[in-house]
Design a protein around this motif. Structure first.
Motif, short mmCIF file in Angstrom:
data_model
loop_
_atom_site.label_atom_id
_atom_site.label_comp_id
_atom_site.label_asym_id
_atom_site.label_seq_id
_atom_site.Cartn_x
_atom_site.Cartn_y
_atom_site.Cartn_z
N GLY A 331 0.80 -1.21 0.00
CA GLY A 331 0.00 0.00 0.00
C GLY A 331 0.83 1.26 0.00
O GLY A 331 0.45 2.27 0.62
N ASP A 332 1.96 1.22 -0.69
CA ASP A 332 2.89 2.36 -0.81
C ASP A 332 3.57 2.70 0.51
O ASP A 332 4.16 3.78 0.65
CB ASP A 332 2.19 3.61 -1.36
N ARG A 333 3.51 1.81 1.49
CA ARG A 333 4.20 2.06 2.76
C ARG A 333 5.62 1.53 2.76
O ARG A 333 6.37 1.76 3.71
CB ARG A 333 3.42 1.43 3.92
N ALA A 334 6.01 0.81 1.71
CA ALA A 334 7.35 0.25 1.63
C ALA A 334 7.89 0.43 0.22
O ALA A 334 7.13 0.46 -0.75
CB ALA A 334 7.35 -1.22 2.02
N LEU A 373 32.41 -3.54 -10.55
CA LEU A 373 31.04 -4.03 -10.55
C LEU A 373 30.42 -3.68 -9.21
O LEU A 373 30.97 -4.00 -8.15
CB LEU A 373 30.99 -5.54 -10.77
N GLY A 374 29.29 -3.00 -9.24
CA GLY A 374 28.61 -2.62 -8.02
C GLY A 374 27.19 -3.15 -7.98
O GLY A 374 26.46 -3.08 -8.98
N LEU A 375 26.79 -3.70 -6.84
CA LEU A 375 25.44 -4.22 -6.62
C LEU A 375 24.90 -3.64 -5.32
O LEU A 375 25.64 -3.54 -4.33
CB LEU A 375 25.44 -5.75 -6.54
N SER A 376 23.64 -3.26 -5.31
CA SER A 376 23.05 -2.76 -4.06
C SER A 376 21.58 -3.12 -4.02
O SER A 376 20.91 -3.23 -5.05
CB SER A 376 23.23 -1.25 -3.93
N LEU A 377 21.08 -3.29 -2.80
CA LEU A 377 19.68 -3.60 -2.57
C LEU A 377 19.24 -2.86 -1.31
O LEU A 377 19.91 -2.93 -0.28
CB LEU A 377 19.48 -5.11 -2.40
N GLY A 378 18.13 -2.13 -1.42
CA GLY A 378 17.65 -1.36 -0.28
C GLY A 378 16.18 -1.57 -0.04
O GLY A 378 15.40 -1.83 -0.97
N TYR A 379 15.77 -1.47 1.23
CA TYR A 379 14.38 -1.65 1.60
C TYR A 379 14.02 -0.61 2.64
O TYR A 379 14.67 -0.50 3.69
CB TYR A 379 14.15 -3.06 2.16
N LEU A 380 13.01 0.20 2.34
CA LEU A 380 12.53 1.24 3.25
C LEU A 380 11.07 0.94 3.58
O LEU A 380 10.24 0.80 2.67
CB LEU A 380 12.64 2.62 2.60
N HIS A 381 10.75 0.84 4.89
CA HIS A 381 9.40 0.46 5.31
C HIS A 381 8.92 1.44 6.37
O HIS A 381 9.55 1.59 7.42
CB HIS A 381 9.40 -0.96 5.87
N THR A 382 7.80 2.10 6.07
CA THR A 382 7.16 2.98 7.05
C THR A 382 6.18 2.14 7.85
O THR A 382 5.07 1.82 7.38
CB THR A 382 6.44 4.14 6.34
N LEU A 383 6.57 1.78 9.06
CA LEU A 383 5.75 0.90 9.89
C LEU A 383 4.55 1.63 10.47
O LEU A 383 3.48 1.06 10.66
CB LEU A 383 6.60 0.30 11.01
N ASP A 388 9.94 4.10 11.11
CA ASP A 388 10.32 3.54 9.81
C ASP A 388 11.67 2.87 9.95
O ASP A 388 12.48 3.19 10.83
CB ASP A 388 10.33 4.60 8.71
N VAL A 389 11.95 1.93 9.05
CA VAL A 389 13.18 1.16 9.08
C VAL A 389 13.77 1.12 7.68
O VAL A 389 13.04 1.07 6.69
CB VAL A 389 12.94 -0.28 9.60
N ARG A 390 15.11 1.16 7.62
CA ARG A 390 15.81 1.06 6.35
C ARG A 390 16.85 -0.04 6.45
O ARG A 390 17.67 -0.06 7.38
CB ARG A 390 16.48 2.39 5.99
N LEU A 391 16.85 -0.92 5.46
CA LEU A 391 17.83 -1.99 5.36
C LEU A 391 18.54 -1.86 4.02
O LEU A 391 17.91 -1.56 3.01
CB LEU A 391 17.17 -3.36 5.47
#
Length: 771
Positions: A331-334, A373-383, A388-391
């Motif tokens: 629902g657009d919270r993450a 070579l660069g790789l990245s993965l991010g996760y932002l979650h508005t609880l 909110d938490v960022r990984l």
């Protein structure tokens, strides 16, 4: 590539500019009726002298659905397929106040026209949104930690090709060249060398020591949405090594569906070059997904400026490919985002007469092939509204094959591998007076550097676990503080190190802000980027080796600034910002490089050791002015003193080497008649002390350099062609040709004896097509 290529390209594109300026109308856009819901035909404007002027590159945020669109040169943007009801909209543009409003949209039929809306912005400084100062989004004017921002509009106006080009006009920042053969460059802030500052990509320190050797010229400017620069210690959030400051690269995000093709031809030192890039964004309006693809090719031909048969401008070939994807969920919270980028960079300098031969068949060559070579993965979650938490997880693998040799040396080849892993987690909890932030980061940095011909074999693996806590708090009306602590457990140190950070902001009036900050930090005894570069002087290599008894270098950095933001003109349409800042950094157990030559070897050995200490202090004046969308200018000037506690051993100097006591920048953007856009940039570099080693000269000596003044000028116009935007640019860099006149010559030259501007005069023509 034949030298006449650049001349032909210059004539062709200059003629194209004249034709386009005379024959084509200004860009206009329309918003078609929506087929599945209400639509907004929005126009973002600013009023100056009673007339409305469009604001380009304004970002229109639909906060309730996490959708964003960017205005074109006509200030217009279409928001289609919206649900009926109320929508909260935020409009953000560089140099203007943030507009926060709500629109109510009724249900419409497919034949109804889009609702036309005008968003009027007020010129103001400090309203731009930034994230680097406190790692949470806030306005510049509200940040206790002062952040300078280089926007996408400025990057385009200055015709920047790389990160080095994009930040060299930032007040208080200086880019210097360190090698006549390979043009190795580094960034300096607050009078401190490159390793004292951190380069981050979206908040992550994925730029390793090896990547930084040539890295600031290998990050394509086209891939950046903006650059945020924080001067002074940032230990609590970004690591204790951020003593001089932090440069955070904000990557380009796919906000809509479009493509940009960009081509530039240049001539530097009489030799041609080109840069071509393609950027494609895909973001369907009905979904929450965006994908961005980037490809860039650069080629710079070698140039011999003094006729000795050896290059001053290095041959460079750069190939960059990148993919970035974002997806909103729950629902657009993450938000989930990921990025893959690959860079292949080739550079060679030295013996021009034998340039096509293998390096060992030349009198002098530095040849470096770098692949990253660069790789990245991010996760932002508005609880929740308060939590909110960022990984984030990142991996970067940098590999280099090199030749640093003179005198037809068959043994000067080397190889370096440097994989880097980073994992980061941060939790933000908002309270009634601010935000608590806490988190942890873990990094593993491996280095395998092999230079067998020079007896250097470096094999290091370092890990670091950092835990941090920060409170961003409003104590009272107009008083804000940020305080925090970071504890690092570094594998090169016997005990964990605690680094505190404190910043405070007082706003006695709406147009007046006082900021103060203090931070402690350290640098671990590891290999730094300049250690991995081998200099050549007198036909022999200068190799830096680490001492076996190094201890960490400690630092204390403080900064105090006063900023005034007045408005002026009829109906206050003009705005300005005047800032005076005083800074001081104390270094203890200073890392220094001293000569410890072994006469039994052909190379000259230098050892990295702990010296007594040093102090860097000074003042920085920054002034900015803006008149609507027609004119903006920014000035920065630094007067500083950088001194060792005791004289350095090689030349007996107390003053930092290669560090001017004064330097400054100036940039100006103006909208001229006939829809022409003018950009002017200038840089001043004061006199400094530069070491000059024997080879071309009879014996080592310390030189006092002259001062330099450079000026860049770009003129561009955007027109409509076939329903698309076409921008043609003609310009030049270092038009005063303020370049070093006493360069060493021949194969015995001291490659490190370079100072002043990075490149001689160059001219550029460019064509950008927005599809």
């Amino acid at each position: 590539m034949h030298p006449s290529f650049a001349s032909r390209s210059l004539r062709l594109l200059s003629a194209s500019l004249a034709w386009l300026c005379a024959a084509l109308p200004a860009v206009a856009s329309t918003c078609p009726p929506s087929s599945s819901g209400p639509a907004i035909d929005a126009r973002v404007v600013a009023s100056v002298d009673g007339a409305q002027h469009p604001v380009a590159n304004a970002v229109v945020h639909l906060l309730d659905v996490e959708r964003q669109r960017v205005t074109g040169t006509d200030g217009r943007v279409c928001l289609e397929n919206l649900a009926p009801g109320e929508h909260e909209i935020l409009v953000v543009a560089d140099g203007y106040s943030v507009l926060d409003t709500t629109l109510s949209l009724p249900a419409v039929s497919s034949s109804d026209a889009a609702r036309q809306v005008i968003f009027e912005l007020t010129p103001a400084f400090g309203e731009e949104l930034v994230v680097t100062g406190t790692r949470t989004a806030r306005k510049l004017v509200d940040s206790p930690v002062h952040v300078r921002q280089v926007t996408r509009a400025t990057i385009d106006a200055s015709a920047s090709r790389t990160l080095a080009d994009a930040i060299e006009l930032t007040p208080g920042v200086r880019i210097e060249s360190n090698c006549q053969n390979c043009n190795f460059s580094q960034v300096r802030m607050l009078g401190l060398e490159g390793p004292y500052s951190q380069v981050l990509v979206d908040g992550q320190p994925t730029v390793s020591s090896l990547a930084l050797v040539y890295g600031i010229e290998q990050f394509p400017a086209r891939a950046l949405e903006s650059i945020e620069v924080v001067k002074g210690g940032g230990a609590a959030l970004y690591g204790a090594g951020a003593v001089g400051g932090v440069i955070n690269l904000i990557p380009h995000s796919p906000l809509d569906t479009h493509a940009t093709l960009d081509f530039r031809a240049s001539e530097t030192g009489g030799e041609p070059g080109y840069s071509a890039s393609a950027l494609a964004d895909w973001s369907p309006r009905e979904r929450r997904t965006g994908v961005s693809l980037l490809a860039q090719l650069d080629d710079v031909e070698p140039a011999d400026l003094d006729g000795d048969g050896f290059t001053e401008v290095t041959s460079r070939e750069l190939t960059t490919l990148g993919l970035r994807a974002e997806h909103y969920l729950l629902g657009d919270r993450a938000r989930l985002d990921g990025e893959v980028n690959w860079t292949d960079a080739q550079r060679r300098g030295g013996d021009l007469a034998r340039f096509d031969l293998p390096p060992e068949e030349t009198a002098l060559t530095e040849e470096i092939a770098t692949e990253r070579l660069g790789l990245s993965l991010g996760y932002l979650h508005t609880l929740s509204s308060r939590l909110d938490v960022r990984l984030a997880a990142s991996y970067a693998d940098t590999r280099r094959a090199s030749y640093y040799g003179a005198g037809f040396d068959p043994d000067a080849y080397g190889s370096t591998e440097n994989p880097l892993w980073i994992v980061d987690a941060q939790l933000n909890r908002r309270h009634d007076r601010g935000t608590w932030s806490g988190g942890a980061s873990y990094s593993r940095d491996e280095l395998d550097d092999r230079q067998p011909g020079y007896g250097r074999l470096l094999r290091e693996t370092h890990t670091n676990l950092g835990v941090y806590l920060q409170d961003d708090r409003t104590l009272a009306d107009r008083v804000t503080v940020v305080y925090g602590l970071r504890v690092d457990d570094h594998s090169a140190l016997p005990d964990p190190v605690a680094s505190p950070r404190l910043a405070a902001m007082l706003s006695p009036r709406d147009d007046l802000t006082i900021r103060a900050s203090y931070a402690q930090g350290f640098r671990a005894p590891v290999t730094f980027d300049e250690d991995l570069h081998i200099e050549l002087a007198g036909g022999a290599a200068r190799v830096v080796l680490p001492s076996t008894d190094l201890v960490e270098e400690r630092s204390e950095a403080s900064l105090l600034s006063l900023e005034w933001r007045p408005t002026f003109g009829r109906r206050a349409k003009g705005s300005a910002s005047l800032e005076l800042a005083a800074f001081r950094t104390d270094l203890d157990e200073l890392f220094d490089v001293v000569e410890r030559d072994d006469p039994r070897t052909p190379q000259r050995e230098f050892l990295r050791v702990n010296a007594e200490g040093a102090r860097v202090e000074g003042v920085e004046l920054a002034a900015s002015v803006r008149w609507g969308s027609r004119l903006s200018a920014e000035l920065g000037f630094v007067v500083q003193s950088a001194r060792y506690d005791v004289p350095e051993p090689d030349f007996g100097a107390r003053r930092f080497l290669r560090t001017p006591d004064e330097h400054g920048t100036l940039s100006l953007q103006a909208r001229l008649p006939a829809a022409l856009d003018l950009f002017v940039g200038a840089r001043y570099t004061g006199s400094m002390l530069a070491p000059h080693y024997a080879g071309f000269i009879a014996e080592d000596r310390l030189e006092t350099t002259p001062s330099f003044f450079e000026i860049d000028v770009n003129l561009s116009r955007t027109v409509a062609l076939g329903g698309h935007e076409v921008t043609v640019t003609v310009g030049g860099k270092n038009l005063t040709d303020a370049y070093q006149r006493d360069l060493d010559q021949g194969p015995d030259r001291d490659s490190n004896y370079v100072y002043g501007p990075r490149l001689p005069r160059s001219v550029t023509v460019g064509l950008r097509w927005e599809l």
